[in-house]
Design a protein around this motif. Structure first.
Motif, PDB file in Angstrom:
ATOM      1  N   GLY A 136      40.302  45.790  38.173  1.00  0.00           N
ATOM      2  CA  GLY A 136      39.887  45.408  36.829  1.00  0.00           C
ATOM      3  C   GLY A 136      39.213  44.044  36.822  1.00  0.00           C
ATOM      4  N   LEU A 137      39.752  43.090  37.568  1.00  0.00           N
ATOM      5  CA  LEU A 137      39.147  41.759  37.655  1.00  0.00           C
ATOM      6  C   LEU A 137      37.797  41.816  38.358  1.00  0.00           C
ATOM      7  CD1 LEU A 137      42.263  39.613  38.636  1.00  0.00           C
ATOM      8  CD2 LEU A 137      41.138  39.696  36.405  1.00  0.00           C
ATOM      9  N   ALA A 138      37.691  42.658  39.382  1.00  0.00           N
ATOM     10  CA  ALA A 138      36.424  42.797  40.095  1.00  0.00           C
ATOM     11  C   ALA A 138      35.363  43.416  39.193  1.00  0.00           C
ATOM     12  CB  ALA A 138      36.618  43.644  41.345  1.00  0.00           C
ATOM     13  N   GLU A 139      35.770  44.376  38.367  1.00  0.00           N
ATOM     14  CA  GLU A 139      34.834  45.017  37.445  1.00  0.00           C
ATOM     15  C   GLU A 139      34.298  44.009  36.430  1.00  0.00           C
ATOM     16  OE1 GLU A 139      34.683  48.782  34.297  1.00  0.00           O
ATOM     17  OE2 GLU A 139      36.386  48.533  35.665  1.00  0.00           O
ATOM     18  N   GLU A 140      35.136  43.055  36.040  1.00  0.00           N
ATOM     19  CA  GLU A 140      34.714  42.003  35.122  1.00  0.00           C
ATOM     20  C   GLU A 140      33.981  40.880  35.853  1.00  0.00           C
ATOM     21  OE1 GLU A 140      38.136  40.633  33.043  1.00  0.00           O
ATOM     22  OE2 GLU A 140      38.493  42.542  32.027  1.00  0.00           O
ATOM     23  N   ARG A 141      33.821  41.026  37.153  1.00  0.00           N
ATOM     24  CA  ARG A 141      33.119  40.064  38.007  1.00  0.00           C
ATOM     25  C   ARG A 141      33.797  38.691  38.008  1.00  0.00           C
ATOM     26  NH1 ARG A 141      26.641  41.449  37.824  1.00  0.00           N
ATOM     27  NH2 ARG A 141      26.853  43.709  37.734  1.00  0.00           N
ATOM     28  N   LEU A 142      35.104  38.697  37.862  1.00  0.00           N
ATOM     29  CA  LEU A 142      35.866  37.453  37.915  1.00  0.00           C
ATOM     30  C   LEU A 142      36.335  37.140  39.336  1.00  0.00           C
ATOM     31  CD1 LEU A 142      37.980  37.749  34.655  1.00  0.00           C
ATOM     32  CD2 LEU A 142      36.023  36.272  35.064  1.00  0.00           C
ATOM     33  N   ILE A 143      36.390  38.171  40.189  1.00  0.00           N
ATOM     34  CA  ILE A 143      36.768  37.969  41.582  1.00  0.00           C
ATOM     35  C   ILE A 143      35.837  38.763  42.484  1.00  0.00           C
ATOM     36  CG2 ILE A 143      39.207  37.615  41.006  1.00  0.00           C
ATOM     37  CD1 ILE A 143      39.733  40.455  42.133  1.00  0.00           C
ATOM     38  N   HIS A 144      35.773  38.326  43.744  1.00  0.00           N
ATOM     39  CA  HIS A 144      35.071  39.073  44.779  1.00  0.00           C
ATOM     40  C   HIS A 144      36.120  39.626  45.728  1.00  0.00           C
ATOM     41  CE1 HIS A 144      31.203  37.746  43.420  1.00  0.00           C
ATOM     42  NE2 HIS A 144      31.462  36.474  43.656  1.00  0.00           N
ATOM     43  N   ARG A 145      36.042  40.920  46.010  1.00  0.00           N
ATOM     44  CA  ARG A 145      36.978  41.544  46.952  1.00  0.00           C
ATOM     45  C   ARG A 145      36.229  41.824  48.245  1.00  0.00           C
ATOM     46  NH1 ARG A 145      40.185  46.371  44.242  1.00  0.00           N
ATOM     47  NH2 ARG A 145      41.710  45.732  45.819  1.00  0.00           N
ATOM     48  N   GLN A 146      36.804  41.373  49.353  1.00  0.00           N
ATOM     49  CA  GLN A 146      36.168  41.549  50.653  1.00  0.00           C
ATOM     50  C   GLN A 146      37.158  42.215  51.597  1.00  0.00           C
ATOM     51  OE1 GLN A 146      35.341  37.320  51.152  1.00  0.00           O
ATOM     52  NE2 GLN A 146      33.151  37.704  50.827  1.00  0.00           N
ATOM     53  N   ARG A 147      36.694  43.288  52.207  1.00  0.00           N
ATOM     54  CA  ARG A 147      37.576  44.036  53.101  1.00  0.00           C
ATOM     55  C   ARG A 147      38.050  43.142  54.248  1.00  0.00           C
ATOM     56  NH1 ARG A 147      38.372  49.336  53.668  1.00  0.00           N
ATOM     57  NH2 ARG A 147      36.603  49.794  52.294  1.00  0.00           N
ATOM     58  N   GLY A 148      39.340  43.079  54.421  1.00  0.00           N
ATOM     59  CA  GLY A 148      39.926  42.299  55.499  1.00  0.00           C
ATOM     60  C   GLY A 148      40.037  40.814  55.217  1.00  0.00           C
ATOM     61  N   ARG A 149      39.484  40.364  54.057  1.00  0.00           N
ATOM     62  CA  ARG A 149      39.524  38.925  53.754  1.00  0.00           C
ATOM     63  C   ARG A 149      40.168  38.649  52.401  1.00  0.00           C
ATOM     64  NH1 ARG A 149      33.784  36.282  54.715  1.00  0.00           N
ATOM     65  NH2 ARG A 149      35.098  34.435  54.345  1.00  0.00           N
ATOM     66  N   GLY A 150      40.644  39.670  51.714  1.00  0.00           N
ATOM     67  CA  GLY A 150      41.317  39.463  50.439  1.00  0.00           C
ATOM     68  C   GLY A 150      40.340  39.227  49.292  1.00  0.00           C
ATOM     69  N   SER A 151      40.851  38.667  48.203  1.00  0.00           N
ATOM     70  CA  SER A 151      40.056  38.429  46.995  1.00  0.00           C
ATOM     71  C   SER A 151      39.958  36.939  46.710  1.00  0.00           C
ATOM     72  CB  SER A 151      40.695  39.136  45.796  1.00  0.00           C
ATOM     73  OG  SER A 151      40.818  40.526  46.026  1.00  0.00           O
ATOM     74  N   VAL A 152      38.791  36.506  46.243  1.00  0.00           N
ATOM     75  CA  VAL A 152      38.593  35.107  45.864  1.00  0.00           C
ATOM     76  C   VAL A 152      38.016  35.060  44.461  1.00  0.00           C
ATOM     77  CG1 VAL A 152      38.238  34.328  48.230  1.00  0.00           C
ATOM     78  CG2 VAL A 152      36.272  35.008  46.845  1.00  0.00           C
ATOM     79  N   VAL A 153      38.287  33.959  43.766  1.00  0.00           N
ATOM     80  CA  VAL A 153      37.775  33.772  42.414  1.00  0.00           C
ATOM     81  C   VAL A 153      36.270  33.556  42.475  1.00  0.00           C
ATOM     82  CG1 VAL A 153      37.883  32.348  40.327  1.00  0.00           C
ATOM     83  CG2 VAL A 153      39.966  32.796  41.652  1.00  0.00           C
ATOM     84  N   ALA A 154      35.541  34.303  41.652  1.00  0.00           N
ATOM     85  CA  ALA A 154      34.082  34.204  41.634  1.00  0.00           C
ATOM     86  C   ALA A 154      33.650  32.973  40.843  1.00  0.00           C
ATOM     87  CB  ALA A 154      33.476  35.463  41.014  1.00  0.00           C
ATOM     88  N   ALA A 155      32.488  32.449  41.202  1.00  0.00           N
ATOM     89  CA  ALA A 155      31.923  31.330  40.445  1.00  0.00           C
ATOM     90  C   ALA A 155      31.509  31.812  39.067  1.00  0.00           C
ATOM     91  CB  ALA A 155      30.718  30.760  41.185  1.00  0.00           C
ATOM     92  N   ALA A 156      31.686  30.951  38.071  1.00  0.00           N
ATOM     93  CA  ALA A 156      31.288  31.315  36.714  1.00  0.00           C
ATOM     94  C   ALA A 156      29.781  31.545  36.677  1.00  0.00           C
ATOM     95  CB  ALA A 156      31.669  30.201  35.746  1.00  0.00           C
ATOM     96  N   PRO A 157      29.331  32.579  35.955  1.00  0.00           N
ATOM     97  CA  PRO A 157      27.892  32.838  35.897  1.00  0.00           C
ATOM     98  C   PRO A 157      27.151  31.693  35.223  1.00  0.00           C
ATOM     99  CG  PRO A 157      29.066  34.132  34.255  1.00  0.00           C
ATOM    100  CD  PRO A 157      30.107  33.512  35.135  1.00  0.00           C
ATOM    101  N   VAL A 158      25.965  31.423  35.702  1.00  0.00           N
ATOM    102  CA  VAL A 158      25.126  30.360  35.152  1.00  0.00           C
ATOM    103  C   VAL A 158      24.104  30.978  34.202  1.00  0.00           C
ATOM    104  CG1 VAL A 158      23.431  28.572  35.681  1.00  0.00           C
ATOM    105  CG2 VAL A 158      25.426  28.889  37.162  1.00  0.00           C
ATOM    106  N   LEU A 159      24.066  30.476  32.989  1.00  0.00           N
ATOM    107  CA  LEU A 159      23.075  30.921  32.018  1.00  0.00           C
ATOM    108  C   LEU A 159      21.840  30.041  32.139  1.00  0.00           C
ATOM    109  CD1 LEU A 159      22.088  32.497  29.510  1.00  0.00           C
ATOM    110  CD2 LEU A 159      23.273  30.788  28.100  1.00  0.00           C
ATOM    111  N   ARG A 160      20.701  30.659  32.408  1.00  0.00           N
ATOM    112  CA  ARG A 160      19.431  29.939  32.445  1.00  0.00           C
ATOM    113  C   ARG A 160      18.594  30.427  31.272  1.00  0.00           C
ATOM    114  NH1 ARG A 160      18.515  27.715  37.967  1.00  0.00           N
ATOM    115  NH2 ARG A 160      16.639  26.859  37.014  1.00  0.00           N
ATOM    116  N   ARG A 161      18.074  29.491  30.489  1.00  0.00           N
ATOM    117  CA  ARG A 161      17.218  29.885  29.376  1.00  0.00           C
ATOM    118  C   ARG A 161      16.040  28.933  29.253  1.00  0.00           C
ATOM    119  NH1 ARG A 161      19.929  29.913  23.647  1.00  0.00           N
ATOM    120  NH2 ARG A 161      17.791  30.546  23.238  1.00  0.00           N
TER     121      ARG A 161
END
Length: 280
Positions: free
Chosen positions: A64-89
């Motif tokens: 669920g967290l990965a679907e919301e792009r809040l974490i990155h899941r990597q096989r064999g390396r576990g999950s890490v918190v994703a960087a907050a998205p940057v809004l460019r306008r």
């Protein structure tokens, strides 16, 4: 890492699935920045032990967290918190946030926080030329992360059919076009302001943290005011500006005339010198 969730945080009688509760607990820690970008989450085994649940429940929560792009899941390396998205306008472009986000490979969503008919503030009333307006509050999100809070006033008479359902996940300017109004643009200003408690909660910032406030009015081709707005942007917003070098000032007729007069006087002086020296 000091973060260690406990089984006591779960409610087994609330009716909410355990995986959803675990997802929400981890989500809140990410929002509160207890878990900053790049921080590894506890392993599946650690989460299973700490929460007292099965491995499948933990995996559902992480999915669920990965679907919301809040974490990155990597096989064999576990999950890490994703960087907050940057809004460019683009500061010089009115509207079009959805298209700008799509160009960066991001998904923009709009949630209607509130909509109510009201007497607009004096500045809004002057810009719109009305004393009866909708006040619309919206939260714009990139990949499920709130990046902008918008408070907008629009003329009630021209858009009396507006509703939360109509505007949910919709472009306000596109809805106006559907009703025969073509937005053109208008003046804008940007300034840094301190986040209050409400904005901090919405934009995942700290109270007092600087936010970028964009204010302005959008008019149609006839000059009619369509919206007057305040937009508070999260700290990780980048405004792109296409700056142009000002052209060199053109010579006025007066300057040209003066230079010609000087040239004439210089020519006369040179001629006089030739006469006095005999052309030597």
């Amino acid at each position: 890492m000091n973060f260690a969730p406990q089984e006591s945080l779960l409610s087994r009688s609330s009716g909410q699935p355990l995986h959803a509760q675990i997802r929400d607990i981890l989500h809140q820690h990410i929002v509160d920045q207890s878990l900053v970008a790049g921080t590894p989450l506890p392993t599946e085994e650690e989460l299973q032990k700490n929460f007292g649940v099965s491995r499948s429940v933990v995996r559902q929560a992480l999915a669920g967290l990965a679907e919301e792009r809040l974490i990155h899941r990597q096989r064999g390396r576990g999950s890490v918190v994703a960087a907050a998205p940057v809004l460019r306008r683009h500061i010089q472009q009115a509207g079009g946030l959805d298209q700008q986000a799509a160009a960066s490979g991001q998904r923009m969503a709009t949630h209607i926080h509130s909509i109510q008919r009201c007497t607009p503030p004096r500045e809004a009333a002057k810009a719109l030329g009305v004393a009866d307006a909708w006040q619309i509050e919206r939260v714009r999100s990139l990949d499920s992360v709130a990046v902008a809070f918008m408070r907008t006033w629009v003329p009630y008479g021209a858009f009396s059919d507006f509703s939360a359902d109509l505007l949910e996940n919709a472009s306000l300017l596109s809805v106006m076009r559907e009703r025969g109004f073509e937005p053109v643009g208008g003046p804008r200003s940007v300034q840094a302001v301190a986040s209050d408690r409400m904005l901090a909660g919405v934009l995942q910032a700290s109270v007092g943290e600087p936010l970028l406030l964009l204010r302005g009015v959008t008019r149609d081709a006839s000059g009619m005011g369509l919206e007057w707005f305040n937009v508070w942007h999260s700290p990780n917003t980048i405004f792109d500006v296409d700056a142009q070098v000002a052209p060199a000032p053109s010579m006025t007729a007066g300057r040209i005339s003066r230079l010609r007069q000087l040239a004439s006087e210089l020519e006369a002086e040179l001629s006089q010198i030739d006469v006095e020296t005999g052309g030597q």
